[in-house]
Design a protein around this motif. Structure first.
Motif, PDB file in Angstrom:
ATOM      1  N   ASP A  75       0.866  -1.179   0.000  1.00 40.25           N
ATOM      2  CA  ASP A  75       0.000   0.000   0.000  1.00 40.25           C
ATOM      3  C   ASP A  75       0.901   1.226   0.000  1.00 40.25           C
ATOM      4  O   ASP A  75       1.594   1.498   0.982  1.00 40.25           O
ATOM      5  N   LEU A  76       0.893   1.955  -1.089  1.00 35.12           N
ATOM      6  CA  LEU A  76       1.788   3.109  -1.249  1.00 35.12           C
ATOM      7  C   LEU A  76       1.130   4.431  -0.870  1.00 35.12           C
ATOM      8  O   LEU A  76       1.689   5.493  -1.150  1.00 35.12           O
ATOM      9  N   TYR A  77      -0.005   4.392  -0.220  1.00 33.53           N
ATOM     10  CA  TYR A  77      -0.734   5.611   0.119  1.00 33.53           C
ATOM     11  C   TYR A  77       0.137   6.618   0.876  1.00 33.53           C
ATOM     12  O   TYR A  77       0.056   7.818   0.636  1.00 33.53           O
ATOM     13  N   LEU A  85      10.665   4.118  -2.652  1.00 34.23           N
ATOM     14  CA  LEU A  85      10.376   2.736  -3.028  1.00 34.23           C
ATOM     15  C   LEU A  85      11.588   1.824  -2.895  1.00 34.23           C
ATOM     16  O   LEU A  85      11.445   0.641  -2.600  1.00 34.23           O
ATOM     17  N   GLU A  86      12.774   2.369  -3.117  1.00 36.13           N
ATOM     18  CA  GLU A  86      13.999   1.567  -3.034  1.00 36.13           C
ATOM     19  C   GLU A  86      14.138   0.899  -1.672  1.00 36.13           C
ATOM     20  O   GLU A  86      14.607  -0.235  -1.573  1.00 36.13           O
ATOM     21  N   GLU A  87      13.707   1.582  -0.622  1.00 33.01           N
ATOM     22  CA  GLU A  87      13.821   1.052   0.736  1.00 33.01           C
ATOM     23  C   GLU A  87      12.861  -0.107   1.003  1.00 33.01           C
ATOM     24  O   GLU A  87      13.051  -0.860   1.954  1.00 33.01           O
ATOM     25  N   LEU A  88      11.837  -0.279   0.174  1.00 32.89           N
ATOM     26  CA  LEU A  88      10.838  -1.318   0.406  1.00 32.89           C
ATOM     27  C   LEU A  88      11.294  -2.696  -0.054  1.00 32.89           C
ATOM     28  O   LEU A  88      10.715  -3.698   0.340  1.00 32.89           O
ATOM     29  N   GLY A  89      12.313  -2.768  -0.904  1.00 29.17           N
ATOM     30  CA  GLY A  89      12.827  -4.047  -1.358  1.00 29.17           C
ATOM     31  C   GLY A  89      11.908  -4.798  -2.302  1.00 29.17           C
ATOM     32  O   GLY A  89      11.982  -6.024  -2.392  1.00 29.17           O
ATOM     33  N   LEU A  90      11.054  -4.090  -3.018  1.00 28.73           N
ATOM     34  CA  LEU A  90      10.113  -4.755  -3.912  1.00 28.73           C
ATOM     35  C   LEU A  90      10.803  -5.452  -5.074  1.00 28.73           C
ATOM     36  O   LEU A  90      10.288  -6.433  -5.609  1.00 28.73           O
ATOM     37  N   ASP A  91      11.982  -4.979  -5.459  1.00 29.51           N
ATOM     38  CA  ASP A  91      12.728  -5.628  -6.533  1.00 29.51           C
ATOM     39  C   ASP A  91      13.178  -7.026  -6.132  1.00 29.51           C
ATOM     40  O   ASP A  91      13.422  -7.877  -6.981  1.00 29.51           O
ATOM     41  N   ASP A  92      13.274  -7.263  -4.820  1.00 25.61           N
ATOM     42  CA  ASP A  92      13.707  -8.570  -4.329  1.00 25.61           C
ATOM     43  C   ASP A  92      12.665  -9.657  -4.552  1.00 25.61           C
ATOM     44  O   ASP A  92      12.979 -10.844  -4.487  1.00 25.61           O
ATOM     45  N   VAL A  93      11.415  -9.274  -4.801  1.00 30.48           N
ATOM     46  CA  VAL A  93      10.357 -10.252  -5.034  1.00 30.48           C
ATOM     47  C   VAL A  93      10.670 -11.054  -6.291  1.00 30.48           C
ATOM     48  O   VAL A  93      10.519 -12.268  -6.326  1.00 30.48           O
ATOM     49  N   GLY A  94      11.153 -10.361  -7.328  1.00 31.48           N
ATOM     50  CA  GLY A  94      11.589 -11.028  -8.543  1.00 31.48           C
ATOM     51  C   GLY A  94      10.534 -11.885  -9.195  1.00 31.48           C
ATOM     52  O   GLY A  94       9.334 -11.644  -9.082  1.00 31.48           O
ATOM     53  N   ALA A  95      10.976 -12.913  -9.856  1.00 31.21           N
ATOM     54  CA  ALA A  95      10.093 -13.777 -10.640  1.00 31.21           C
ATOM     55  C   ALA A  95       9.398 -14.833  -9.803  1.00 31.21           C
ATOM     56  O   ALA A  95       8.522 -15.527 -10.294  1.00 31.21           O
ATOM     57  N   GLU A  96       9.764 -14.978  -8.527  1.00 30.63           N
ATOM     58  CA  GLU A  96       9.174 -16.023  -7.693  1.00 30.63           C
ATOM     59  C   GLU A  96       7.823 -15.631  -7.115  1.00 30.63           C
ATOM     60  O   GLU A  96       6.991 -16.477  -6.837  1.00 30.63           O
ATOM     61  N   GLY A  97       7.628 -14.341  -6.881  1.00 26.53           N
ATOM     62  CA  GLY A  97       6.419 -13.890  -6.206  1.00 26.53           C
ATOM     63  C   GLY A  97       5.598 -12.956  -7.061  1.00 26.53           C
ATOM     64  O   GLY A  97       5.947 -12.643  -8.197  1.00 26.53           O
ATOM     65  N   ALA A  98       4.475 -12.534  -6.495  1.00 25.21           N
ATOM     66  CA  ALA A  98       3.584 -11.590  -7.163  1.00 25.21           C
ATOM     67  C   ALA A  98       3.409 -10.370  -6.269  1.00 25.21           C
ATOM     68  O   ALA A  98       3.379 -10.487  -5.037  1.00 25.21           O
ATOM     69  N   LEU A  99       3.304  -9.215  -6.885  1.00 26.11           N
ATOM     70  CA  LEU A  99       3.075  -7.963  -6.174  1.00 26.11           C
ATOM     71  C   LEU A  99       1.648  -7.494  -6.417  1.00 26.11           C
ATOM     72  O   LEU A  99       1.187  -7.459  -7.561  1.00 26.11           O
ATOM     73  N   LEU A 100       0.954  -7.138  -5.335  1.00 23.04           N
ATOM     74  CA  LEU A 100      -0.362  -6.512  -5.404  1.00 23.04           C
ATOM     75  C   LEU A 100      -0.181  -5.124  -4.823  1.00 23.04           C
ATOM     76  O   LEU A 100       0.091  -4.989  -3.623  1.00 23.04           O
ATOM     77  N   ILE A 101      -0.308  -4.097  -5.636  1.00 24.68           N
ATOM     78  CA  ILE A 101       0.080  -2.751  -5.227  1.00 24.68           C
ATOM     79  C   ILE A 101      -1.108  -1.803  -5.253  1.00 24.68           C
ATOM     80  O   ILE A 101      -1.650  -1.485  -6.321  1.00 24.68           O
ATOM     81  N   GLU A 102      -1.499  -1.345  -4.062  1.00 25.16           N
ATOM     82  CA  GLU A 102      -2.519  -0.314  -3.953  1.00 25.16           C
ATOM     83  C   GLU A 102      -1.850   1.053  -4.039  1.00 25.16           C
ATOM     84  O   GLU A 102      -0.745   1.242  -3.574  1.00 25.16           O
ATOM     85  N   TRP A 103      -2.535   2.002  -4.627  1.00 30.91           N
ATOM     86  CA  TRP A 103      -2.066   3.374  -4.797  1.00 30.91           C
ATOM     87  C   TRP A 103      -0.766   3.433  -5.622  1.00 30.91           C
ATOM     88  O   TRP A 103       0.198   4.098  -5.242  1.00 30.91           O
ATOM     89  N   PRO A 104      -0.709   2.760  -6.777  1.00 32.36           N
ATOM     90  CA  PRO A 104       0.531   2.749  -7.569  1.00 32.36           C
ATOM     91  C   PRO A 104       0.935   4.120  -8.084  1.00 32.36           C
ATOM     92  O   PRO A 104       2.113   4.352  -8.375  1.00 32.36           O
ATOM     93  N   GLU A 105      -0.030   5.043  -8.169  1.00 30.94           N
ATOM     94  CA  GLU A 105       0.292   6.381  -8.662  1.00 30.94           C
ATOM     95  C   GLU A 105       1.295   7.099  -7.756  1.00 30.94           C
ATOM     96  O   GLU A 105       1.981   8.019  -8.201  1.00 30.94           O
ATOM     97  N   HIS A 106       1.423   6.668  -6.511  1.00 31.72           N
ATOM     98  CA  HIS A 106       2.401   7.277  -5.604  1.00 31.72           C
ATOM     99  C   HIS A 106       3.829   6.865  -5.962  1.00 31.72           C
ATOM    100  O   HIS A 106       4.781   7.454  -5.446  1.00 31.72           O
ATOM    101  N   ALA A 107       3.989   5.882  -6.824  1.00 25.96           N
ATOM    102  CA  ALA A 107       5.316   5.437  -7.252  1.00 25.96           C
ATOM    103  C   ALA A 107       5.792   6.177  -8.496  1.00 25.96           C
ATOM    104  O   ALA A 107       6.939   6.047  -8.894  1.00 25.96           O
ATOM    105  N   GLY A 108       4.910   6.941  -9.107  1.00 25.41           N
ATOM    106  CA  GLY A 108       5.253   7.633 -10.341  1.00 25.41           C
ATOM    107  C   GLY A 108       4.750   6.864 -11.543  1.00 25.41           C
ATOM    108  O   GLY A 108       4.677   5.626 -11.529  1.00 25.41           O
ATOM    109  N   HIS A 109       4.373   7.577 -12.557  1.00 27.87           N
ATOM    110  CA  HIS A 109       3.810   6.985 -13.768  1.00 27.87           C
ATOM    111  C   HIS A 109       4.818   6.045 -14.435  1.00 27.87           C
ATOM    112  O   HIS A 109       5.989   6.370 -14.554  1.00 27.87           O
TER     113      HIS A 109
END
Length: 145
Positions: A75-77, A85-109
């Motif tokens: 939840d990026l609200y 976003l770099e501090e959240l470690g979302l890149d570590d999820v990689g190809a093994e997992g799935a991301l469900l992201i609320e409020w994606p507009e807070h990450a930039g277009h």
């Protein structure tokens, strides 16, 4: 698509779970109380999760690593600067997992160009309007069957 109530939103989430694959990103946009977290609850239930599913508004990232595929509910609200976003470690999820992201507009277009981008809008009668931007990666999986 029109989703008439909370029960239907949960059912839609369960149906979405059947199409989810490792490496997927699903973004959920819409105003407060539009049903984003409710949809995620249905999706997690569809993957077999039986526990409580809190909104990750304060934790920001809630992992469900025991699922197949593992899911990170984000939840990026409260994110004000996309560089956070770099501090959240979302890149570590990689190809093994799935991301469900609320409020994606807070990450930039354009942060997740291959995401299934779902948007919810509350209607006057209490139903929700769901629109989707479907990337090539979801070809053959969308519309849900």
């Amino acid at each position: 698509m029109r989703i008439k109530d909370e029960k239907a939103m949960l059912a839609f989430g369960r149906k979405l779970a059947t199409a989810l694959r490792p490496g997927d990103v699903v973004t959920l946009s819409g105003p407060l109380s539009a049903g984003k977290t409710t949809m995620v609850r249905g999706l997690l239930a569809g993957l077999g999760y039986r526990g409580e599913v809190p909104s990750p508004s304060f934790a920001i990232v809630q992992p469900y690593e025991e699922l197949d595929p593992p899911v990170w509910h984000v939840d990026l609200y409260r994110i004000d600067d996309p560089s956070d976003l770099e501090e959240l470690g979302l890149d570590d999820v990689g190809a093994e997992g799935a991301l469900l992201i609320e409020w994606p507009e807070h990450a930039g277009h354009g942060t997740w160009p291959r995401a299934l981008a779902l948007s919810l809008e509350a209607l006057e009668d209490g139903a929700r309007a769901l629109t989707a931007e479907v990337p090539e990666a979801w070809e053959g999986r969308w519309p849900l069957r």
